[in-house]
Design a protein around this motif. Structure first.
Motif, PDB file in Angstrom:
ATOM      1  N   GLY A  56       0.821  -1.213   0.000  1.00  0.00           N
ATOM      2  CA  GLY A  56       0.000   0.000   0.000  1.00  0.00           C
ATOM      3  C   GLY A  56       0.850   1.257   0.000  1.00  0.00           C
ATOM      4  N   VAL A  57       1.906   1.262   0.799  1.00  0.00           N
ATOM      5  CA  VAL A  57       2.819   2.408   0.855  1.00  0.00           C
ATOM      6  C   VAL A  57       3.506   2.591  -0.497  1.00  0.00           C
ATOM      7  CG1 VAL A  57       4.922   3.294   1.944  1.00  0.00           C
ATOM      8  CG2 VAL A  57       3.186   2.179   3.339  1.00  0.00           C
ATOM      9  N   ALA A  58       3.966   1.499  -1.088  1.00  0.00           N
ATOM     10  CA  ALA A  58       4.639   1.572  -2.386  1.00  0.00           C
ATOM     11  C   ALA A  58       3.693   2.089  -3.468  1.00  0.00           C
ATOM     12  CB  ALA A  58       5.196   0.206  -2.767  1.00  0.00           C
ATOM     13  N   LEU A  59       2.448   1.625  -3.463  1.00  0.00           N
ATOM     14  CA  LEU A  59       1.487   2.087  -4.467  1.00  0.00           C
ATOM     15  C   LEU A  59       1.167   3.570  -4.281  1.00  0.00           C
ATOM     16  CD1 LEU A  59      -0.948  -0.958  -4.656  1.00  0.00           C
ATOM     17  CD2 LEU A  59       0.557  -0.102  -6.469  1.00  0.00           C
ATOM     18  N   THR A  60       1.045   4.024  -3.048  1.00  0.00           N
ATOM     19  CA  THR A  60       0.790   5.441  -2.793  1.00  0.00           C
ATOM     20  C   THR A  60       1.949   6.289  -3.303  1.00  0.00           C
ATOM     21  OG1 THR A  60      -0.539   4.929  -0.851  1.00  0.00           O
ATOM     22  CG2 THR A  60       0.366   7.153  -0.975  1.00  0.00           C
ATOM     23  N   HIS A  61       3.167   5.848  -3.042  1.00  0.00           N
ATOM     24  CA  HIS A  61       4.334   6.600  -3.510  1.00  0.00           C
ATOM     25  C   HIS A  61       4.461   6.555  -5.030  1.00  0.00           C
ATOM     26  CE1 HIS A  61       6.241   6.347   0.726  1.00  0.00           C
ATOM     27  NE2 HIS A  61       5.447   7.384   0.615  1.00  0.00           N
ATOM     28  N   LEU A  62       4.050   5.458  -5.641  1.00  0.00           N
ATOM     29  CA  LEU A  62       4.040   5.388  -7.102  1.00  0.00           C
ATOM     30  C   LEU A  62       3.073   6.411  -7.673  1.00  0.00           C
ATOM     31  CD1 LEU A  62       4.734   4.147  -9.857  1.00  0.00           C
ATOM     32  CD2 LEU A  62       3.016   2.384  -9.404  1.00  0.00           C
ATOM     33  N   GLN A  63       1.899   6.473  -7.105  1.00  0.00           N
ATOM     34  CA  GLN A  63       0.889   7.425  -7.583  1.00  0.00           C
ATOM     35  C   GLN A  63       1.385   8.861  -7.416  1.00  0.00           C
ATOM     36  OE1 GLN A  63      -2.952   6.734  -5.896  1.00  0.00           O
ATOM     37  NE2 GLN A  63      -3.984   8.132  -7.295  1.00  0.00           N
ATOM     38  N   ARG A  64       1.989   9.174  -6.287  1.00  0.00           N
ATOM     39  CA  ARG A  64       2.517  10.526  -6.053  1.00  0.00           C
ATOM     40  C   ARG A  64       3.653  10.853  -7.015  1.00  0.00           C
ATOM     41  NH1 ARG A  64       2.629  10.301   0.451  1.00  0.00           N
ATOM     42  NH2 ARG A  64       0.401  10.604   0.779  1.00  0.00           N
ATOM     43  N   ALA A  65       4.523   9.889  -7.268  1.00  0.00           N
ATOM     44  CA  ALA A  65       5.643  10.124  -8.181  1.00  0.00           C
ATOM     45  C   ALA A  65       5.158  10.436  -9.583  1.00  0.00           C
ATOM     46  CB  ALA A  65       6.566   8.908  -8.203  1.00  0.00           C
ATOM     47  N   VAL A  66       4.127   9.732 -10.023  1.00  0.00           N
ATOM     48  CA  VAL A  66       3.585   9.969 -11.363  1.00  0.00           C
ATOM     49  C   VAL A  66       2.889  11.328 -11.424  1.00  0.00           C
ATOM     50  CG1 VAL A  66       1.873   9.158 -13.046  1.00  0.00           C
ATOM     51  CG2 VAL A  66       3.420   7.537 -11.957  1.00  0.00           C
ATOM     52  N   GLU A  67       2.232  11.713 -10.337  1.00  0.00           N
ATOM     53  CA  GLU A  67       1.587  13.025 -10.296  1.00  0.00           C
ATOM     54  C   GLU A  67       2.617  14.148 -10.313  1.00  0.00           C
ATOM     55  OE1 GLU A  67      -0.793  12.773  -6.762  1.00  0.00           O
ATOM     56  OE2 GLU A  67      -2.325  11.522  -7.715  1.00  0.00           O
ATOM     57  N   GLN A  68       3.724  13.957  -9.623  1.00  0.00           N
ATOM     58  CA  GLN A  68       4.765  14.982  -9.565  1.00  0.00           C
ATOM     59  C   GLN A  68       5.602  15.039 -10.836  1.00  0.00           C
ATOM     60  OE1 GLN A  68       6.991  14.002  -6.048  1.00  0.00           O
ATOM     61  NE2 GLN A  68       5.483  14.915  -4.665  1.00  0.00           N
ATOM     62  N   SER A  69       5.787  13.913 -11.463  1.00  0.00           N
ATOM     63  CA  SER A  69       6.593  13.849 -12.683  1.00  0.00           C
ATOM     64  C   SER A  69       5.825  13.077 -13.754  1.00  0.00           C
ATOM     65  CB  SER A  69       7.926  13.166 -12.376  1.00  0.00           C
ATOM     66  OG  SER A  69       8.718  13.135 -13.529  1.00  0.00           O
ATOM     67  N   PRO A  70       5.004  13.781 -14.543  1.00  0.00           N
ATOM     68  CA  PRO A  70       4.168  13.110 -15.548  1.00  0.00           C
ATOM     69  C   PRO A  70       4.954  12.273 -16.570  1.00  0.00           C
ATOM     70  CG  PRO A  70       3.461  15.367 -15.238  1.00  0.00           C
ATOM     71  CD  PRO A  70       4.748  15.203 -14.478  1.00  0.00           C
ATOM     72  N   SER A  71       6.235  12.544 -16.730  1.00  0.00           N
ATOM     73  CA  SER A  71       7.020  11.741 -17.679  1.00  0.00           C
ATOM     74  C   SER A  71       7.134  10.287 -17.225  1.00  0.00           C
ATOM     75  CB  SER A  71       8.414  12.342 -17.855  1.00  0.00           C
ATOM     76  OG  SER A  71       9.127  12.300 -16.637  1.00  0.00           O
ATOM     77  N   LEU A  72       6.895  10.017 -15.946  1.00  0.00           N
ATOM     78  CA  LEU A  72       6.936   8.650 -15.434  1.00  0.00           C
ATOM     79  C   LEU A  72       5.654   7.872 -15.735  1.00  0.00           C
ATOM     80  CD1 LEU A  72       8.586   9.304 -11.955  1.00  0.00           C
ATOM     81  CD2 LEU A  72       9.627   8.168 -13.916  1.00  0.00           C
ATOM     82  N   SER A  73       4.620   8.552 -16.193  1.00  0.00           N
ATOM     83  CA  SER A  73       3.325   7.888 -16.394  1.00  0.00           C
ATOM     84  C   SER A  73       3.399   6.751 -17.411  1.00  0.00           C
ATOM     85  CB  SER A  73       2.256   8.900 -16.807  1.00  0.00           C
ATOM     86  OG  SER A  73       2.587   9.476 -18.048  1.00  0.00           O
ATOM     87  N   ARG A  74       4.261   6.857 -18.386  1.00  0.00           N
ATOM     88  CA  ARG A  74       4.350   5.767 -19.381  1.00  0.00           C
ATOM     89  C   ARG A  74       4.984   4.504 -18.786  1.00  0.00           C
ATOM     90  NH1 ARG A  74       8.997   7.778 -23.593  1.00  0.00           N
ATOM     91  NH2 ARG A  74      10.686   7.678 -22.096  1.00  0.00           N
ATOM     92  N   HIS A  75       5.637   4.621 -17.635  1.00  0.00           N
ATOM     93  CA  HIS A  75       6.242   3.474 -16.962  1.00  0.00           C
ATOM     94  C   HIS A  75       5.400   2.976 -15.789  1.00  0.00           C
ATOM     95  CE1 HIS A  75       9.845   4.301 -19.286  1.00  0.00           C
ATOM     96  NE2 HIS A  75       9.751   5.551 -18.913  1.00  0.00           N
ATOM     97  N   CYS A  76       4.336   3.684 -15.495  1.00  0.00           N
ATOM     98  CA  CYS A  76       3.530   3.396 -14.318  1.00  0.00           C
ATOM     99  C   CYS A  76       2.962   1.976 -14.336  1.00  0.00           C
ATOM    100  CB  CYS A  76       2.405   4.424 -14.195  1.00  0.00           C
ATOM    101  SG  CYS A  76       1.463   4.297 -12.675  1.00  0.00           S
ATOM    102  N   MET A  77       2.425   1.562 -15.456  1.00  0.00           N
ATOM    103  CA  MET A  77       1.802   0.233 -15.532  1.00  0.00           C
ATOM    104  C   MET A  77       2.823  -0.882 -15.308  1.00  0.00           C
ATOM    105  SD  MET A  77      -0.939   0.838 -18.619  1.00  0.00           S
ATOM    106  CE  MET A  77      -1.578  -0.807 -18.563  1.00  0.00           C
TER     107      MET A  77
END
Length: 137
Positions: free
Chosen positions: A77-98
């Protein structure tokens, strides 16, 4: 006069390179470090001692590594929350999110087992975490 100049020019063209090479050789042998082999220490390169600079790592690789560590030390849960925040802060990471979320799901099954790993599932990165859990089960 013209013939004489040509003859002198040809002689110089033949002699000058020999003189330059010879004087360069003398100059190199007269420097202090060019003593006899018994007096000098030979330096050799060894592959064991050569330091190879690390290649710069991509931001998504650094994020993936950090989140996998968090998953193991805390919970998915902590890792998923931090993943979501990282993608929100740096949209360039969104293509790697999945792919990151899927790897988190697979790692969660290894660490927590399929049932507990599935309980952390949430819609981060289009439910890829759940896909990783299902694929690893």
């Amino acid at each position: 006069m013209n013939q004489t100049a040509r003859r002198i020019g040809r002689s110089l063209a033949l002699v000058l390179p020999v003189v330059l090479v010879f004087s360069g050789t003398l100059a190199v042998t007269s420097v202090p470090w060019a003593g006899p082999p018994s007096d000098t220490q030979l330096l050799t390169a060894s592959a064991e001692n050569v330091s190879v600079p690390a290649k710069p790592r991509a931001p998504e690789d650094l994020l993936r590594e950090r989140l996998l560590t968090e998953l193991e030390q805390k919970d998915p849960g902590v890792a998923l929350t931090h993943l979501q925040r990282a993608v929100e802060q740096s949209p360039s990471l969104s293509r790697h999110c999945m792919s990151i979320a899927r790897e988190l799901g697979t790692a969660a099954v290894r660490v927590y087992g399929p049932t507990e790993a599935q309980s952390y599932s949430r819609p981060v990165c289009d439910t890829s975490f759940a896909g990783g859990v299902a694929g690893a089960s």
